[in-house]
Design a protein around this motif. Sequence first.
Motif, short mmCIF file in Angstrom:
data_model
loop_
_atom_site.label_atom_id
_atom_site.label_comp_id
_atom_site.label_asym_id
_atom_site.label_seq_id
_atom_site.Cartn_x
_atom_site.Cartn_y
_atom_site.Cartn_z
N ARG A 138 5.28 -8.81 4.09
CA ARG A 138 5.10 -9.91 2.81
C ARG A 138 4.43 -10.82 2.98
O ARG A 138 5.29 -11.75 3.81
CB ARG A 138 6.28 -10.20 2.06
N ALA A 171 3.19 -11.39 -2.01
CA ALA A 171 2.00 -10.93 -2.58
C ALA A 171 1.90 -10.34 -0.72
O ALA A 171 2.89 -10.33 0.10
CB ALA A 171 0.88 -10.85 -2.25
N GLY A 172 1.31 -8.75 -0.32
CA GLY A 172 1.35 -8.51 0.57
C GLY A 172 0.42 -8.62 1.73
O GLY A 172 -0.23 -10.00 0.91
N ALA A 196 -1.97 -0.13 4.15
CA ALA A 196 -2.79 0.41 3.16
C ALA A 196 -4.14 1.12 2.91
O ALA A 196 -4.26 1.70 2.35
CB ALA A 196 -1.98 -0.60 1.60
N TRP A 204 -6.21 4.71 0.81
CA TRP A 204 -7.25 4.53 -0.26
C TRP A 204 -8.36 4.97 -0.23
O TRP A 204 -9.03 5.48 0.53
CB TRP A 204 -7.60 3.04 -0.15
N VAL A 232 -0.64 -9.86 -10.22
CA VAL A 232 0.33 -8.52 -10.29
C VAL A 232 0.82 -8.29 -12.10
O VAL A 232 0.68 -6.68 -11.95
CB VAL A 232 1.86 -8.95 -9.49
N SER A 273 -1.09 0.88 -10.18
CA SER A 273 -1.22 1.44 -9.08
C SER A 273 -2.86 0.81 -7.91
O SER A 273 -2.75 1.05 -6.72
CB SER A 273 -3.11 2.32 -9.11
N ARG A 292 -2.76 -3.16 -5.75
CA ARG A 292 -1.81 -4.31 -4.59
C ARG A 292 -2.76 -5.33 -4.91
O ARG A 292 -3.72 -5.64 -4.92
CB ARG A 292 -1.87 -3.09 -3.89
N PHE A 325 -2.87 -8.92 -2.46
CA PHE A 325 -2.34 -9.70 -1.04
C PHE A 325 -3.32 -10.64 -0.50
O PHE A 325 -4.06 -11.46 -1.43
CB PHE A 325 -3.16 -8.56 0.40
N CYS A 355 -6.94 -8.81 -4.71
CA CYS A 355 -6.08 -7.34 -5.59
C CYS A 355 -7.50 -6.05 -4.62
O CYS A 355 -8.55 -6.26 -5.63
CB CYS A 355 -6.63 -7.80 -6.71
#
Length: 393
Positions: free
Chosen positions: A223, A229-230, A238, A242, A280, A286, A288, A290, A299
Amino acid sequence: MLLDISTLYVMVALCSIVAGIVHLTAAAGGRFDSWANWWGCGHLLLGISAIVPLLRVLHIPGLLPVGNAIAAISYGVIYIGMRRFADPAAPVRPWIALAGIVALPLVFSSDPAAMGQRIAYLNVIRSLFDMATVVLAIRIARQDALRTGWIVAVMFTMTVPMFLGRAWFALTGQLGSEPTGMHGGPAAWMAAAAIAFIMFRGFSLLTMDAERCEQQLAMLAERDGLTGAGNRIAFDRARAGWRGEGAVLMIDLNRFKALNDRHGHAAGDAALRIATRAAVGAIPMSGRVFRWGGDEFVCVLPGVDGMAAQGIAEAIATRFTQGTAALLGPNETADLSVGWTTGSFAMLDTLIVQADDHMYAHKRGDWRPASFSQRSVAEPSPPGPLISQSQHG
């Protein structure tokens, strides 16, 4: 084969007292939350109650009734420790009152002829608190994804039938007149098995806490400390999950340095957090978000087509406009640029480059409407899938 029940009582007393001291000491040093105080006190009381049967030879008035009551209360306090582990703000007064109420009959029962009934009653109380602890452990294991929670649930589950079996042996007079000393038969082996699980589970919450801390550290490592955010680490982990096609959005705050210089770094940090919340709040579950670096965000939106990606980009820009207006005032807002592209996640790096190119094309003022027919990254990149705050007035 005979078992020395007295020695087993000594072992469970020592293990429980040590577990209690360890937890209380760690809690006093600020290492653990309030659960450790309750868990430690419960095991300390359990250790004390295990010593009491060994002191029967001293014939101290009232010792056994008090010891039995302490044993009942200890299981209630251990359960409270598990509740506080699951929820640090969980109320405890009702459970303290309940433990006191169920222990009260043991205080006023000292008739030697009723020893079997007392042992049965105490073991039923133990089994009920253990069943409640099992339910909590399973809930923690599911909600927090703790594998050790399932182990703790099994350890407490195993003692439930043992306590109930010992209660039945006590009611049927199969325990004898002395609960300590040398014993044989199923009742003695059942007591030995229960004592073994009690000794092992005294430190079980430490293993659950260690796994929870490990998860929290892993989460913190993935984080961004400012925005939540990631980060790049989270992105790299991640991306393996995908599959198929989707959209990638690249977000950049316009004139971010000027905002910092004019309003200070606190306002700049707040703008970055607003951008994160805007993204967000606009993306599907679904997706994410970052932080890519500085004032740039990425995104990744699995299963999102070009039309939906443009709508999401517009929503992000609108949310950011509203958020910065509240921060800086309605007459002075920050704006951002969003570039997006769609295609196969097998070529994710290419999608990111295209989205980044589209975002910078807007910054240069080189914008034209998107061509939704161009979705494959194997084809020439469509120059227009862009949206910015300035296009919304």
